[in-house]
Design a protein around this motif. Structure first.
Motif, PDB file in Angstrom:
ATOM      1  N   GLY A 117     107.648  22.156  46.897  1.00  0.00           N
ATOM      2  CA  GLY A 117     108.436  20.924  46.968  1.00  0.00           C
ATOM      3  C   GLY A 117     108.487  20.578  48.447  1.00  0.00           C
ATOM      4  O   GLY A 117     108.972  19.345  48.768  1.00  0.00           O
ATOM      5  N   VAL A 118     107.613  20.928  49.455  1.00  0.00           N
ATOM      6  CA  VAL A 118     107.832  20.363  50.637  1.00  0.00           C
ATOM      7  C   VAL A 118     106.350  19.514  50.946  1.00  0.00           C
ATOM      8  O   VAL A 118     105.539  20.103  50.680  1.00  0.00           O
ATOM      9  N   PRO A 119     106.750  18.243  51.357  1.00  0.00           N
ATOM     10  CA  PRO A 119     105.613  17.408  51.551  1.00  0.00           C
ATOM     11  C   PRO A 119     104.784  17.763  52.926  1.00  0.00           C
ATOM     12  O   PRO A 119     105.044  18.603  53.625  1.00  0.00           O
ATOM     13  N   ALA A 120     103.551  17.058  53.133  1.00  0.00           N
ATOM     14  CA  ALA A 120     102.772  17.350  54.059  1.00  0.00           C
ATOM     15  C   ALA A 120     103.383  17.189  55.631  1.00  0.00           C
ATOM     16  O   ALA A 120     103.279  17.970  56.641  1.00  0.00           O
ATOM     17  N   GLY A 121     104.160  16.216  55.436  1.00  0.00           N
ATOM     18  CA  GLY A 121     104.483  15.688  56.847  1.00  0.00           C
ATOM     19  C   GLY A 121     105.219  16.615  57.733  1.00  0.00           C
ATOM     20  O   GLY A 121     104.839  16.825  58.724  1.00  0.00           O
ATOM     21  N   PRO A 122     106.265  17.242  57.344  1.00  0.00           N
ATOM     22  CA  PRO A 122     106.946  17.958  58.304  1.00  0.00           C
ATOM     23  C   PRO A 122     106.305  19.454  58.362  1.00  0.00           C
ATOM     24  O   PRO A 122     106.564  19.876  59.466  1.00  0.00           O
ATOM     25  N   LYS A 221     111.725  26.302  51.828  1.00  0.00           N
ATOM     26  CA  LYS A 221     112.499  26.185  50.619  1.00  0.00           C
ATOM     27  C   LYS A 221     113.481  27.321  50.551  1.00  0.00           C
ATOM     28  O   LYS A 221     114.413  27.222  49.853  1.00  0.00           O
ATOM     29  N   ALA A 222     113.391  28.552  51.229  1.00  0.00           N
ATOM     30  CA  ALA A 222     114.315  29.476  51.424  1.00  0.00           C
ATOM     31  C   ALA A 222     115.511  28.897  51.827  1.00  0.00           C
ATOM     32  O   ALA A 222     116.529  29.451  52.023  1.00  0.00           O
TER      33      ALA A 222
END
Length: 262
Positions: A117-122, A221-222
């Motif tokens: 669920g984490v996009p590329a940018g960060p 995510k954690a």
């Protein structure tokens, strides 16, 4: 490389790491004078807690890391304004290179976002900020760095956890007494501390960029990352970025660079 302070690495997971309070027994110090005697005592305690002969031998082979202590005392960039910090760390270069990487490795970043669920940018912002996309991973002996900081009185408890974790990594064959990384014991393309490797590392060696990026997404995510939510200051996912590093200016830079890449 600078040396970030990881909040998550301080989370106590006693069943995983077997920490039994060695800092209370082995006396910390503020100079090299007591390091050798501290090391002998710590090695005996580690052996009693079940550390393997290989891990104990690696610990006994460490030396007092003067460069690490100097770096730990001199993290002045965290006192800069956001604009100053971005300029010093090459924020515009990270954005430009990051946009190219987002396009060229789109399949990987799509896979990571689907899974975590984490996009590329960060992720790209962290990758660029930590190691200039893998080109600056440090050349300090990892165990010596972590042992020195565990002995040092400034942050003994935090780095005792890191040292116990590092000995676990030696036991598992993931690092050796010769492994080298950044000044505070960070390893891999996105600079994981030893305890975070145990808790959040996925997919193999973090010297591999794909493994490191997936592990970083797993870390975020954690720490509460919510799929589709914003990650700027005041938005839900900014707290996960705060978990990655304690310095406010660093957190803001990651959020800003990530947004510009995305």
């Amino acid at each position: 490389m600078f040396a970030p302070i990881r909040f998550a690495a301080a989370v106590a997971v006693a069943t995983l790491l077997g920490t039994a309070g060695p800092a209370a027994a082995a006396q910390c110090g503020n100079s090299a004078a007591g390091f050798e005697s501290w090391k002998q005592q710590y090695a005996a305690e580690a052996r009693a807690r079940g550390a393997s002969p290989t891990a104990v031998s690696a610990l006994l082979g460490t030396t007092y890391a003067y460069a690490t202590i100097s770096a730990d005392r001199g993290q002045k960039s965290f006192r800069l304004t956001l604009d100053q910090f971005m300029a010093k760390r090459g924020g515009s270069t990270i954005v430009a290179r990051g946009r190219t990487l987002k396009r060229s490795q789109a399949a990987l970043f799509d896979q990571i976002e689907e899974r975590y669920g984490v996009p590329a940018g960060p992720l790209i912002a962290i990758w660029g900020m930590e190691t200039a996309f893998g080109t600056q991973r440090g050349n300090q002996n990892t165990l010596s760095a972590v042992a020195t900081l565990a002995y040092d009185c400034r942050r003994t408890e935090f780095f005792t956890d890191q040292l116990d974790a590092a000995l676990k990594l030696v036991d598992r064959g993931l690092i050796t007494g010769e492994t080298r990384g950044s000044m505070h014991g960070e390893l891999g393309q996105t600079q994981f501390m030893p305890k975070s490797i145990l808790l959040y590392g996925v997919g193999g060696s973090l010297d591999n960029s794909a493994n490191a990026l997936m592990s970083t997404a797993n870390f975020l995510k954690a720490h509460g990352w919510r799929r589709g939510a914003g990650y700027q200051p005041g938005e839900p996912n900014f707290a996960a970025i705060q978990g990655w590093n304690a310095a406010t200016v660093y957190q803001q830079a990651i959020a800003k660079i990530g947004a510009q890449i995305d």
